[in-house]
Scaffold this motif. Sequence first.
Motif: not given
Lengths: 108, 116
Positions: B34, B36, B38, B44, B46, B49, B59, B93, B97, B102-105, B107-108
Amino acid sequence: KNEVEQSPQNLTAQEGEFITINCSYSVGISALHWLQQHPGGGIVSLFMLSSGKKKHGRLIATINIQEKHSSLHITASHPRDSAVYICAVETSGSRLTFGEGTQLTVNP
Amino acid sequence: GAVVSQHPSRVICKSGTSVKIECRSLDFQATTMFWYRQFPKQSLMLMATSNEGSKATYEQGVEKDKFLINHASLTLSTLTVTSAHPEDSSFYICSARLAARQETQYFGPGTRLLVL
Protein backbone atom coordinates in the motif's frame (compact mmCIF):
# COMPACT_ATOMS: atom_id res chain seq x y z
CA LYS A 1 -18.06 13.95 9.81
CA ASN A 2 -14.93 11.83 9.52
CA GLU A 3 -15.38 8.09 9.35
CA VAL A 4 -12.81 7.72 12.13
CA GLU A 5 -12.69 10.12 15.05
CA GLN A 6 -10.13 10.12 17.82
CA SER A 7 -10.10 11.86 21.15
CA PRO A 8 -8.37 13.67 22.58
CA GLN A 9 -6.38 15.39 19.83
CA ASN A 10 -3.65 16.29 22.29
CA LEU A 11 -2.82 14.73 25.61
CA THR A 12 -0.16 15.68 28.13
CA ALA A 13 0.55 13.39 31.04
CA GLN A 14 3.05 12.96 33.84
CA GLU A 15 5.29 9.96 33.87
CA GLY A 16 3.57 7.02 35.49
CA GLU A 17 0.02 8.07 34.66
CA PHE A 18 -2.54 5.76 33.07
CA ILE A 19 -3.49 7.00 29.62
CA THR A 20 -6.55 6.33 27.48
CA ILE A 21 -7.04 7.30 23.86
CA ASN A 22 -10.42 6.75 22.25
CA CYS A 23 -11.48 5.96 18.70
CA SER A 24 -14.99 5.92 17.26
CA TYR A 25 -15.89 4.93 13.75
CA SER A 26 -19.01 5.03 11.65
CA VAL A 27 -18.51 2.34 9.01
CA GLY A 28 -18.51 -1.42 8.95
CA ILE A 29 -15.02 -2.75 9.45
CA SER A 30 -13.13 -5.99 9.23
CA ALA A 31 -10.48 -4.87 11.71
CA LEU A 32 -9.14 -1.89 13.61
CA HIS A 33 -5.50 -0.92 13.90
CA TRP A 34 -3.64 1.15 16.43
CA LEU A 35 -0.43 2.71 15.13
CA GLN A 36 2.34 4.76 16.69
CA GLN A 37 4.10 7.49 14.72
CA HIS A 38 7.31 9.01 16.06
CA PRO A 39 8.52 12.55 15.29
CA GLY A 40 10.68 11.33 12.42
CA GLY A 41 7.59 9.95 10.75
CA GLY A 42 8.17 6.22 11.07
CA ILE A 43 5.08 4.20 11.87
CA VAL A 44 4.88 1.13 14.05
CA SER A 45 1.87 -1.13 14.12
CA LEU A 46 0.81 -1.69 17.73
CA PHE A 47 -2.35 -3.74 17.45
CA MET A 48 -4.78 -5.16 14.97
CA LEU A 49 -8.15 -6.02 16.53
CA SER A 50 -11.38 -7.46 15.31
CA SER A 51 -12.91 -8.19 18.71
CA GLY A 52 -12.25 -8.16 22.43
CA LYS A 53 -8.98 -7.09 23.91
CA LYS A 54 -5.25 -7.40 23.28
CA LYS A 55 -2.31 -6.67 25.54
CA HIS A 56 1.33 -6.13 24.72
CA GLY A 57 3.58 -5.02 27.53
CA ARG A 58 2.15 -1.80 28.96
CA LEU A 59 -0.25 -1.34 26.08
CA ILE A 60 -3.83 -2.59 26.04
CA ALA A 61 -6.30 -2.22 23.19
CA THR A 62 -10.01 -2.96 23.38
CA ILE A 63 -12.77 -2.86 20.84
CA ASN A 64 -16.56 -2.90 21.10
CA ILE A 65 -17.91 -3.81 17.70
CA GLN A 66 -21.55 -3.08 18.62
CA GLU A 67 -20.70 0.42 19.83
CA LYS A 68 -18.10 0.99 17.08
CA HIS A 69 -15.57 2.12 19.61
CA SER A 70 -12.02 1.23 20.53
CA SER A 71 -9.66 2.39 23.25
CA LEU A 72 -5.90 2.28 23.60
CA HIS A 73 -4.57 2.28 27.14
CA ILE A 74 -1.02 2.86 28.27
CA THR A 75 -0.18 1.87 31.83
CA ALA A 76 2.72 3.40 33.77
CA SER A 77 3.40 5.91 31.00
CA HIS A 78 6.96 6.93 30.23
CA PRO A 79 8.46 9.86 28.28
CA ARG A 80 9.48 7.45 25.54
CA ASP A 81 5.78 6.81 24.93
CA SER A 82 5.53 10.36 23.56
CA ALA A 83 4.35 10.03 19.98
CA VAL A 84 1.29 10.36 17.79
CA TYR A 85 -1.13 7.47 18.19
CA ILE A 86 -3.32 6.75 15.20
CA CYS A 87 -6.46 4.67 14.95
CA ALA A 88 -7.21 3.16 11.55
CA VAL A 89 -10.12 1.05 10.43
CA GLU A 90 -9.86 -1.60 7.78
CA THR A 91 -12.67 -1.95 5.29
CA SER A 92 -13.15 -3.86 2.08
CA GLY A 93 -10.06 -4.67 0.07
CA SER A 94 -7.83 -4.13 3.10
CA ARG A 95 -8.19 -0.37 2.75
CA LEU A 96 -7.21 1.60 5.84
CA THR A 97 -8.94 4.83 6.81
CA PHE A 98 -7.07 6.79 9.43
CA GLY A 99 -8.06 8.98 12.30
CA GLU A 100 -6.29 12.29 12.71
CA GLY A 101 -4.15 11.01 15.51
CA THR A 102 -3.60 11.86 19.14
CA GLN A 103 -0.42 13.67 20.07
CA LEU A 104 0.74 12.27 23.40
CA THR A 105 3.40 13.99 25.46
CA VAL A 106 4.59 12.32 28.65
CA ASN A 107 6.63 14.58 30.89
CA PRO A 108 9.23 13.23 33.30
CA GLY B 1 8.90 -8.71 13.39
CA ALA B 2 8.59 -8.15 9.68
CA VAL B 3 10.68 -5.32 8.26
CA VAL B 4 9.82 -2.96 5.44
CA SER B 5 12.39 -0.55 4.05
CA GLN B 6 12.03 2.51 1.86
CA HIS B 7 14.59 4.26 -0.25
CA PRO B 8 15.42 7.07 -0.32
CA SER B 9 14.47 8.37 3.10
CA ARG B 10 14.61 11.94 1.90
CA VAL B 11 14.76 13.51 -1.53
CA ILE B 12 14.86 17.05 -2.83
CA CYS B 13 14.23 17.59 -6.52
CA LYS B 14 13.49 20.33 -8.98
CA SER B 15 10.00 20.93 -10.31
CA GLY B 16 9.36 18.90 -13.44
CA THR B 17 11.64 16.01 -12.61
CA SER B 18 10.56 12.47 -11.74
CA VAL B 19 11.33 10.73 -8.48
CA LYS B 20 11.25 7.00 -7.79
CA ILE B 21 10.65 5.65 -4.30
CA GLU B 22 11.30 2.00 -3.51
CA CYS B 23 9.51 -0.10 -0.92
CA ARG B 24 10.95 -3.47 0.02
CA SER B 25 9.79 -6.21 2.35
CA LEU B 26 13.09 -7.49 3.72
CA ASP B 27 12.21 -10.77 5.38
CA PHE B 28 8.85 -11.77 4.01
CA GLN B 29 6.87 -11.96 0.81
CA ALA B 30 4.16 -9.38 0.36
CA THR B 31 1.46 -9.96 -2.20
CA THR B 32 -0.06 -6.62 -1.33
CA MET B 33 1.66 -3.30 -0.74
CA PHE B 34 0.00 0.00 0.00
CA TRP B 35 1.15 3.54 -0.71
CA TYR B 36 0.12 6.41 1.57
CA ARG B 37 0.72 10.13 1.57
CA GLN B 38 0.79 12.37 4.62
CA PHE B 39 0.79 16.16 4.47
CA PRO B 40 2.01 18.12 7.50
CA LYS B 41 -0.35 18.00 10.47
CA GLN B 42 -2.70 15.68 8.60
CA SER B 43 -3.50 12.01 8.78
CA LEU B 44 -2.32 9.43 6.30
CA MET B 45 -4.28 9.02 3.10
CA LEU B 46 -4.25 5.85 1.05
CA MET B 47 -3.10 6.54 -2.50
CA ALA B 48 -3.14 3.10 -4.04
CA THR B 49 -3.12 -0.62 -3.41
CA SER B 50 -0.52 -2.62 -5.26
CA ASN B 51 -0.77 -6.34 -5.90
CA GLU B 52 2.19 -8.26 -7.24
CA GLY B 53 1.94 -8.85 -10.94
CA SER B 54 -1.15 -6.76 -11.54
CA LYS B 55 -2.08 -3.13 -11.99
CA ALA B 56 -2.40 -0.96 -8.93
CA THR B 57 -5.80 0.18 -7.70
CA TYR B 58 -5.83 3.92 -7.16
CA GLU B 59 -7.99 5.82 -4.72
CA GLN B 60 -10.37 8.47 -5.99
CA GLY B 61 -8.55 11.68 -6.75
CA VAL B 62 -5.13 10.11 -7.20
CA GLU B 63 -3.82 10.45 -10.76
CA LYS B 64 -2.51 7.11 -11.95
CA ASP B 65 -0.47 8.71 -14.73
CA LYS B 66 1.27 10.96 -12.25
CA PHE B 67 1.91 8.39 -9.55
CA LEU B 68 3.19 5.30 -11.33
CA ILE B 69 3.25 2.16 -9.24
CA ASN B 70 5.07 -1.01 -10.16
CA HIS B 71 4.95 -4.18 -8.07
CA ALA B 72 7.15 -6.49 -10.05
CA SER B 73 8.06 -8.93 -7.33
CA LEU B 74 6.81 -10.16 -3.98
CA THR B 75 9.36 -8.02 -2.17
CA LEU B 76 9.49 -4.79 -4.14
CA SER B 77 7.06 -2.05 -5.08
CA THR B 78 8.03 1.30 -6.56
CA LEU B 79 6.21 4.61 -6.66
CA THR B 80 7.34 7.12 -9.30
CA VAL B 81 6.17 10.68 -8.95
CA THR B 82 6.33 11.98 -12.51
CA SER B 83 6.85 15.64 -13.37
CA ALA B 84 6.85 16.54 -9.73
CA HIS B 85 5.50 19.89 -8.59
CA PRO B 86 5.84 21.70 -5.25
CA GLU B 87 2.35 20.56 -4.24
CA ASP B 88 3.59 16.95 -4.43
CA SER B 89 5.93 17.67 -1.53
CA SER B 90 4.81 15.30 1.16
CA PHE B 91 5.71 12.28 3.28
CA TYR B 92 5.19 9.06 1.33
CA ILE B 93 4.83 5.82 3.27
CA CYS B 94 4.43 2.29 2.06
CA SER B 95 3.17 -0.73 3.92
CA ALA B 96 3.17 -4.41 3.15
CA ARG B 97 1.00 -7.28 4.15
CA LEU B 98 2.25 -10.84 4.56
CA ALA B 99 1.27 -13.22 1.82
CA ALA B 100 -0.95 -16.18 2.57
CA ARG B 101 -2.60 -14.67 5.62
CA GLN B 102 -4.35 -11.42 6.28
CA GLU B 103 -2.96 -9.67 9.28
CA THR B 104 -1.42 -6.42 10.28
CA GLN B 105 0.33 -4.20 7.78
CA TYR B 106 4.00 -3.47 8.29
CA PHE B 107 4.96 0.09 7.54
CA GLY B 108 8.10 1.45 5.95
CA PRO B 109 9.96 4.36 7.53
CA GLY B 110 8.68 6.80 4.93
CA THR B 111 10.20 9.06 2.27
CA ARG B 112 10.11 12.79 2.66
CA LEU B 113 9.86 14.49 -0.74
CA LEU B 114 10.53 18.17 -1.23
CA VAL B 115 9.96 19.60 -4.69
CA LEU B 116 11.52 23.00 -5.27
